[in-house]
Design a protein around this motif. Structure first.
Motif, mmCIF file in Angstrom:
data_model
loop_
_atom_site.group_PDB
_atom_site.id
_atom_site.type_symbol
_atom_site.label_atom_id
_atom_site.label_comp_id
_atom_site.label_asym_id
_atom_site.label_seq_id
_atom_site.Cartn_x
_atom_site.Cartn_y
_atom_site.Cartn_z
ATOM 1 N N UNK A 71 0.830 -1.212 0.000
ATOM 2 C CA UNK A 71 0.000 0.000 0.000
ATOM 3 C C UNK A 71 0.864 1.262 0.000
ATOM 4 N N UNK A 72 1.962 1.239 0.738
ATOM 5 C CA UNK A 72 2.869 2.387 0.731
ATOM 6 C C UNK A 72 3.405 2.663 -0.670
ATOM 7 N N UNK A 73 3.621 1.603 -1.433
ATOM 8 C CA UNK A 73 4.144 1.728 -2.788
ATOM 9 C C UNK A 73 3.030 1.834 -3.833
ATOM 10 N N UNK A 74 1.773 1.809 -3.376
ATOM 11 C CA UNK A 74 0.603 1.892 -4.251
ATOM 12 C C UNK A 74 0.600 0.779 -5.300
ATOM 13 N N UNK A 77 -3.364 -4.744 -5.181
ATOM 14 C CA UNK A 77 -3.702 -5.847 -4.277
ATOM 15 C C UNK A 77 -5.110 -6.317 -4.597
ATOM 16 N N UNK A 78 -5.300 -7.642 -4.657
ATOM 17 C CA UNK A 78 -6.645 -8.211 -4.747
ATOM 18 C C UNK A 78 -6.858 -9.121 -3.551
ATOM 19 N N UNK A 79 -7.983 -8.944 -2.889
ATOM 20 C CA UNK A 79 -8.315 -9.760 -1.719
ATOM 21 C C UNK A 79 -9.554 -10.587 -2.019
ATOM 22 N N UNK A 80 -9.405 -11.913 -1.982
ATOM 23 C CA UNK A 80 -10.539 -12.813 -2.123
ATOM 24 C C UNK A 80 -11.148 -13.077 -0.751
ATOM 25 N N UNK A 81 -12.480 -12.951 -0.669
ATOM 26 C CA UNK A 81 -13.193 -13.192 0.588
ATOM 27 C C UNK A 81 -14.234 -14.281 0.363
ATOM 28 N N UNK A 82 -14.089 -15.404 1.031
ATOM 29 C CA UNK A 82 -15.044 -16.493 0.908
ATOM 30 C C UNK A 82 -16.404 -16.016 1.398
ATOM 31 N N UNK A 83 -17.419 -16.105 0.545
ATOM 32 C CA UNK A 83 -18.743 -15.572 0.879
ATOM 33 C C UNK A 83 -19.802 -16.462 0.229
ATOM 34 N N UNK A 84 -20.543 -17.207 1.058
ATOM 35 C CA UNK A 84 -21.492 -18.197 0.535
ATOM 36 C C UNK A 84 -22.938 -17.813 0.827
ATOM 37 N N UNK A 85 -23.818 -18.211 -0.073
ATOM 38 C CA UNK A 85 -25.251 -18.051 0.158
ATOM 39 C C UNK A 85 -25.739 -19.219 1.024
ATOM 40 N N UNK A 86 -26.658 -18.958 1.935
ATOM 41 C CA UNK A 86 -27.058 -19.993 2.908
ATOM 42 C C UNK A 86 -27.665 -21.245 2.285
ATOM 43 N N UNK A 87 -28.217 -21.145 1.087
ATOM 44 C CA UNK A 87 -28.860 -22.306 0.462
ATOM 45 C C UNK A 87 -27.939 -23.052 -0.502
ATOM 46 N N UNK A 88 -26.655 -22.681 -0.526
ATOM 47 C CA UNK A 88 -25.696 -23.350 -1.405
ATOM 48 C C UNK A 88 -24.565 -23.931 -0.565
ATOM 49 N N UNK A 112 -8.880 -2.419 7.386
ATOM 50 C CA UNK A 112 -8.592 -1.098 6.827
ATOM 51 C C UNK A 112 -8.346 -1.143 5.322
ATOM 52 N N UNK A 113 -8.021 -2.319 4.802
ATOM 53 C CA UNK A 113 -7.737 -2.440 3.372
ATOM 54 C C UNK A 113 -8.929 -2.063 2.508
ATOM 55 N N UNK A 114 -10.125 -2.217 3.046
ATOM 56 C CA UNK A 114 -11.326 -1.936 2.272
ATOM 57 C C UNK A 114 -11.378 -0.489 1.779
ATOM 58 N N UNK A 115 -10.644 0.407 2.430
ATOM 59 C CA UNK A 115 -10.671 1.826 2.065
ATOM 60 C C UNK A 115 -9.466 2.273 1.252
ATOM 61 N N UNK A 116 -8.608 1.322 0.865
ATOM 62 C CA UNK A 116 -7.403 1.676 0.113
ATOM 63 C C UNK A 116 -7.690 1.655 -1.392
ATOM 64 N N UNK A 117 -7.235 2.691 -2.082
ATOM 65 C CA UNK A 117 -7.542 2.836 -3.512
ATOM 66 C C UNK A 117 -6.863 1.786 -4.393
ATOM 67 N N UNK A 118 -5.790 1.186 -3.913
ATOM 68 C CA UNK A 118 -5.068 0.190 -4.711
ATOM 69 C C UNK A 118 -5.547 -1.242 -4.464
ATOM 70 N N UNK A 119 -6.617 -1.385 -3.676
ATOM 71 C CA UNK A 119 -7.102 -2.714 -3.287
ATOM 72 C C UNK A 119 -8.420 -3.036 -3.983
ATOM 73 N N UNK A 120 -8.498 -4.217 -4.568
ATOM 74 C CA UNK A 120 -9.722 -4.735 -5.172
ATOM 75 C C UNK A 120 -10.235 -5.891 -4.312
ATOM 76 N N UNK A 121 -11.473 -5.784 -3.849
ATOM 77 C CA UNK A 121 -12.091 -6.830 -3.038
ATOM 78 C C UNK A 121 -12.965 -7.699 -3.942
ATOM 79 N N UNK A 122 -12.772 -9.007 -3.866
ATOM 80 C CA UNK A 122 -13.607 -9.928 -4.644
ATOM 81 C C UNK A 122 -14.173 -10.999 -3.721
#
Length: 245
Positions: A71-74, A77-88, A112-122
Motif C-alpha cells: 500500500x505504501x508503494x501503491x 492488491x486483490x483480496x478474495x473473501x469467501x462468501x457463501x449463500x445460505x442455500x448453497x 482497513x484495506x477496504x478503504x485503500x484505492x489500490x485494493x480490489x475486493x472480490x
C-alpha cells in the motif's frame, strides 16, 4: 507421532524455498486468499479456529506487514473473501462464511484495506478464486485485474495453504501457461504468509464425517504441490536489493 510423520514427509518430499526479490523495474501484484474471520478468528464460525493458533497468527502478522508495504508503494492488491449463500453448500464442509455475516469479512488487522484505492475486493463462493472471479457474461475479474495493472510478478498468501491457496495457484498457473494472463511471468507463494487448519486424527475419529487434517503436514503438502505446479515458493521477500520484508 505427528511430528515424526511430518519430519518423515519433509525428508521424502523436501521443499526448497527461496528468497525472491521484487524489483522496481516490474509490476508486482499481491493476492490475499480468504484472510477472513470465518477461517482465522477464534470462535467465528464452523471453520474458525477453536483456540489461538500459532501458524494462523503468524500468517496474519506477515500478511499485515506485507500489505502495508504494498500500500505504501501503491502496488495492486486483490483480496478474495469467501462468501457463501445460505442455500448453497460447499461439500464436504459445514455452512461457513455466509454472505452478510462477519465471518466473510477481513480479519480486524486487515479491515482497513477496504478503504485503500489500490485494493480490489472480490467475494467468491467457491474454493478457487480464479473460478470465483468469473462473471455471468464470461469475463473474469482477476484476469482483467492482472491485465489492467500489467502485473509481471504475483505474490500469493492466505488460507488454507492446501485448499483455497493451492486451488487458486493451480488455476492461475494453468491460465498463465495458456497465455490468458499476459504479461504475468511469475507466481510466488509466500510460505510465511500462508496457513491451514488443524484437525488431529483423534478428533476426526470422534466427529462423524470429519477428515483428519494435521496442520504442519498439510501446510507442507500444499506448498510442495504449488511448487510442483510451477509456482515459486519463498520464505523471504525483498523489494529491490536491500529492503527485506
Amino acid at each position: 507421532m505427528v511430528s515424526q510423520t511430518v519430519e518423515l514427509l519433509k525428508n521424502e518430499i523436501p521443499l526448497e524455498q527461496e528468497s525472491v526479490v521484487l524489483t522496481e523495474a516490474t509490476v508486482n501484484g499481491l493476492v490475499l486468499v480468504d484472510i477472513i474471520n470465518g477461517f482465522c478468528t477464534v470462535g467465528s464460525g464452523n471453520l474458525a479456529p477453536r483456540e489461538a493458533n500459532r501458524q494462523i497468527s503468524g500468517m496474519i502478522n506477515e500478511s499485515e506487514r506485507l500489505v502495508r508495504l504494498f500500500c505504501e508503494k501503491k502496488l495492486p492488491i486483490m483480496a478474495f473473501l469467501d462468501s457463501h449463500h445460505p442455500n448453497k453448500s460447499e461439500d464436504p464442509y459445514p455452512p461457513h462464511c455466509i454472505v452478510g455475516t462477519d465471518e466473510s469479512n477481513l480479519v480486524p488487522a486487515l479491515r482497513w484495506l477496504e478503504n485503500e484505492s489500490n485494493v480490489t475486493i472480490r467475494r467468491k463462493d467457491c474454493f478457487d478464486g480464479y473460478l470465483g472471479s468469473i462473471e455471468e457474461d464470461g469475463s473474469n475479474v482477476f484476469v482483467d485485474w492482472v491485465k489492467k495493472n500489467k502485473i509481471n510478478t504475483l505474490v500469493v498468501l492466505g488460507v488454507c495453504t492446501d485448499i483455497c491457496v493451492l486451488d487458486f495457484v493451480c488455476s492461475t498457473m494453468s491460465a498463465k501457461n495458456r497465455g490468458f494472463l499476459e504479461p504475468l511471468e511469475s507466481v510466488v507463494v509466500y510460505s510465511r504468509g500462508c496457513a491451514t487448519f488443524d484437525i488431529p486424527l483423534e478428533v476426526a475419529h470422534d466427529t462423524k464425517g470429519t477428515l483428519a487434517h494435521p496442520q504442519e503436514f498439510m501446510h507442507h503438502v500444499g506448498l510442495y504441490m504449488a511448487k510442483e505446479r510451477g509456482a515459486r515458493v519463498a520464505n523471504q521477500l525483498l523489494f529491490g536489493v536491500a529492503e527485506k520484508i
